[in-house]
Write a protein that holds these residues in place. Structure first.
Motif, PDB file in Angstrom:
ATOM      1  N   PHE A 160      10.948   4.503   1.966  1.00  0.00           N
ATOM      2  CA  PHE A 160      10.515   5.483   2.948  1.00  0.00           C
ATOM      3  C   PHE A 160      11.583   5.612   4.032  1.00  0.00           C
ATOM      4  O   PHE A 160      12.179   4.617   4.455  1.00  0.00           O
ATOM      5  CB  PHE A 160       9.199   5.060   3.604  1.00  0.00           C
ATOM      6  CG  PHE A 160       8.034   5.041   2.662  1.00  0.00           C
ATOM      7  CD1 PHE A 160       7.341   6.204   2.378  1.00  0.00           C
ATOM      8  CD2 PHE A 160       7.633   3.861   2.060  1.00  0.00           C
ATOM      9  CE1 PHE A 160       6.263   6.191   1.510  1.00  0.00           C
ATOM     10  CE2 PHE A 160       6.558   3.835   1.193  1.00  0.00           C
ATOM     11  CZ  PHE A 160       5.872   5.003   0.911  1.00  0.00           C
ATOM     12  N   VAL A 196       1.216   1.091   1.895  1.00  0.00           N
ATOM     13  CA  VAL A 196       0.638   2.218   2.619  1.00  0.00           C
ATOM     14  C   VAL A 196      -0.853   1.944   2.790  1.00  0.00           C
ATOM     15  O   VAL A 196      -1.568   1.705   1.813  1.00  0.00           O
ATOM     16  CB  VAL A 196       0.846   3.539   1.861  1.00  0.00           C
ATOM     17  CG1 VAL A 196       0.371   4.712   2.712  1.00  0.00           C
ATOM     18  CG2 VAL A 196       2.305   3.718   1.478  1.00  0.00           C
ATOM     19  N   LEU A 215      -0.420   8.169   8.680  1.00  0.00           N
ATOM     20  CA  LEU A 215      -0.059   7.148   7.696  1.00  0.00           C
ATOM     21  C   LEU A 215       0.402   5.884   8.410  1.00  0.00           C
ATOM     22  O   LEU A 215       1.068   5.945   9.446  1.00  0.00           O
ATOM     23  CB  LEU A 215       1.058   7.644   6.774  1.00  0.00           C
ATOM     24  CG  LEU A 215       0.676   8.713   5.747  1.00  0.00           C
ATOM     25  CD1 LEU A 215       1.909   9.150   4.969  1.00  0.00           C
ATOM     26  CD2 LEU A 215      -0.397   8.205   4.784  1.00  0.00           C
ATOM     27  N   TRP A 261       2.136   1.980   7.496  1.00  0.00           N
ATOM     28  CA  TRP A 261       2.775   1.103   6.517  1.00  0.00           C
ATOM     29  C   TRP A 261       2.769  -0.324   7.051  1.00  0.00           C
ATOM     30  O   TRP A 261       2.934  -0.546   8.251  1.00  0.00           O
ATOM     31  CB  TRP A 261       4.224   1.512   6.270  1.00  0.00           C
ATOM     32  CG  TRP A 261       4.423   2.846   5.627  1.00  0.00           C
ATOM     33  CD1 TRP A 261       4.615   3.099   4.299  1.00  0.00           C
ATOM     34  CD2 TRP A 261       4.500   4.126   6.272  1.00  0.00           C
ATOM     35  NE1 TRP A 261       4.797   4.445   4.080  1.00  0.00           N
ATOM     36  CE2 TRP A 261       4.732   5.104   5.278  1.00  0.00           C
ATOM     37  CE3 TRP A 261       4.391   4.546   7.602  1.00  0.00           C
ATOM     38  CZ2 TRP A 261       4.860   6.451   5.562  1.00  0.00           C
ATOM     39  CZ3 TRP A 261       4.509   5.891   7.893  1.00  0.00           C
ATOM     40  CH2 TRP A 261       4.744   6.828   6.880  1.00  0.00           C
ATOM     41  N   LEU A 309      -5.656   7.911  -0.758  1.00  0.00           N
ATOM     42  CA  LEU A 309      -4.362   8.417  -0.316  1.00  0.00           C
ATOM     43  C   LEU A 309      -4.015   9.634  -1.165  1.00  0.00           C
ATOM     44  O   LEU A 309      -4.521   9.768  -2.286  1.00  0.00           O
ATOM     45  CB  LEU A 309      -3.264   7.362  -0.498  1.00  0.00           C
ATOM     46  CG  LEU A 309      -3.282   6.156   0.446  1.00  0.00           C
ATOM     47  CD1 LEU A 309      -2.379   5.051  -0.095  1.00  0.00           C
ATOM     48  CD2 LEU A 309      -2.850   6.557   1.852  1.00  0.00           C
ATOM     49  N   PHE A 311       1.319   8.794  -2.743  1.00  0.00           N
ATOM     50  CA  PHE A 311       1.377   7.606  -1.900  1.00  0.00           C
ATOM     51  C   PHE A 311       0.588   6.445  -2.501  1.00  0.00           C
ATOM     52  O   PHE A 311       0.770   5.299  -2.101  1.00  0.00           O
ATOM     53  CB  PHE A 311       0.844   7.917  -0.504  1.00  0.00           C
ATOM     54  CG  PHE A 311       1.793   8.720   0.332  1.00  0.00           C
ATOM     55  CD1 PHE A 311       2.838   8.116   1.006  1.00  0.00           C
ATOM     56  CD2 PHE A 311       1.658  10.091   0.425  1.00  0.00           C
ATOM     57  CE1 PHE A 311       3.723   8.856   1.769  1.00  0.00           C
ATOM     58  CE2 PHE A 311       2.532  10.841   1.180  1.00  0.00           C
ATOM     59  CZ  PHE A 311       3.570  10.226   1.859  1.00  0.00           C
ATOM     60  N   THR A 323       3.017   3.897  -4.726  1.00  0.00           N
ATOM     61  CA  THR A 323       4.278   3.415  -4.161  1.00  0.00           C
ATOM     62  C   THR A 323       4.590   1.990  -4.590  1.00  0.00           C
ATOM     63  O   THR A 323       5.740   1.561  -4.517  1.00  0.00           O
ATOM     64  CB  THR A 323       4.243   3.492  -2.625  1.00  0.00           C
ATOM     65  OG1 THR A 323       3.084   2.796  -2.145  1.00  0.00           O
ATOM     66  CG2 THR A 323       4.192   4.940  -2.158  1.00  0.00           C
TER      67      THR A 323
END
Length: 358
Positions: free
Chosen positions: A2, A25, A46, A48, A90, A94, A97
């Motif tokens: 990302f 995420v 979002l 992380w 999500l 996403f 990931t």
């Protein structure tokens, strides 16, 4: 990986950038899905966690550090495909990931993929998060497509085999880089699940046909208690466990005023409710049940249930399932339904039903 870049740096200076990998995420909740317009370019928050910093222009940071980050995604993409994950949902891209994520896809996502792609190339100008899968070696499990069949009834072994061959060919033509998990062993597993669930599915089928005339129209406030009791009595009559998702969905259909529960929409109650209507509703609920089973049996694997059915997704996000655990040959999990499924005192009433008090 990302990459996040500020719109403007501190004091109006140059925007700072960080790039990080291996981050988790954080799933989004029921309210964010309820309010999302998935057919329009989507804006969502979002977060992380536990990423590894790869590049940075932020003073005081350096590659290799653990990083947490938050941003508001203002995307040009729509999100017709909803990725259901442990803890919520999500946008589909996403939800994969993590390396080696398995996408458990339902029939409507197969339709989306086949319609959007040919030989890994997009057919449409409209951009969707699903497009990010075009050239990726994603792992797709079409078990739900095979188990549901195409006749709005349980498939025979020959029909299931035909469905597996059909979906494998279609997906490989659409996404040639994807790994499609189909084999004789997968077919055997699908047939076993169909057979193992046959008696349970029939009991739930009888329950929905029993309830449909009572719940096709919105329930008047004065009749809520009576209809609630009707559901509990009918579940016991047809041998459907009170803690099952289909009973929860039926009770939510009564609890939420004006027929606005996503659970009621998922159950598809209407005048003239047919066997096929009940089968389709139960196929959706079974998708969630199988997803829960996979999360329980394979706790260390990254799995998402990918669907285009917002009501199915809302039910998943709304039950807030947690504490998945394998126990012997079975599994257990907890549910903490949101108020949108059981407003006011009905949440406590649902718990009483589970405890045999209702």
């Amino acid at each position: 990986m990302f990459v996040l870049t500020e719109l403007e740096g501190p004091g109006g200076g140059p925007p700072r950038t960080i790039a990080f990998a291996n981050a988790q995420v954080q799933p989004l909740d029921f309210a964010s899905l309820r309010d999302a317009r998935l057919d329009r370019p989507i804006t969502i928050p979002l977060n992380w966690r536990n990423g590894t910093l790869v590049e940075t222009t932020v003073e005081g940071t350096e590659p290799g550090q653990v990083v947490n980050a938050a941003a508001t995604l203002e995307s040009p993409f729509t999100s017709c495909a909803i990725g259901l994950v442990k803890g919520g949902w999500l946008p589909s891209a996403f939800a994969v990931t993590q390396q080696n994520t398995t996408m458990l896809i339902d029939r409507n996502i197969v339709t989306q993929i086949v319609g959007r792609f040919k030989d890994g190339q997009r057919r449409y100008e409209q951009r969707d998060f699903l497009d990010l899968f075009a050239d990726q070696p994603i792992r797709i499990n079409p078990l739900l497509f095979v188990m549901e069949g195409n006749r709005r009834s349980a498939p025979t072994p020959a029909e299931a085999e035909g469905q597996m061959q059909e979906v494998a060919a279609k997906l490989r033509a659409a996404l040639p880089k994807a790994e499609i998990t189909v084999s004789p062993e997968h077919l055997k597993g699908a047939l076993g699940l169909i057979e193992d669930s046959r008696v349970s599915l029939m009991s739930k089928h009888h329950l929905l046909r029993h309830l449909a005339p009572l719940l096709a129209s919105p329930v008047a406030r004065a009749d809520v208690e009576a209809r609630w009791n009707d559901i509990v009595v009918a579940a016991d009559l047809h041998g459907v466990p009170r803690q099952s998702l289909v009973v929860l969905a039926a009770l939510s259909a009564v609890a939420v005023p004006n027929g606005k529960s996503p659970a009621k929409r998922l159950l598809k109650f209407r005048n003239g409710y047919t066997e096929a209507d009940a089968y389709n509703a139960l196929a959706d609920i079974r998708a969630i049940e199988l997803f829960i089973a996979m999360l329980s049996y394979f706790p260390d694997e990254a799995i998402q249930l990918c669907t285009a059915d917002k009501n199915l997704a809302l039910l998943w996000a709304g039950i807030q399932a947690s504490n998945f655990a394998r126990v012997g040959t079975g599994f257990t999990y907890d549910m903490t339904p949101v108020d949108d499924l059981f407003p006011g005192d009905t949440g406590a009433a649902w718990k009483n039903v589970l405890e045999g008090k209702g």
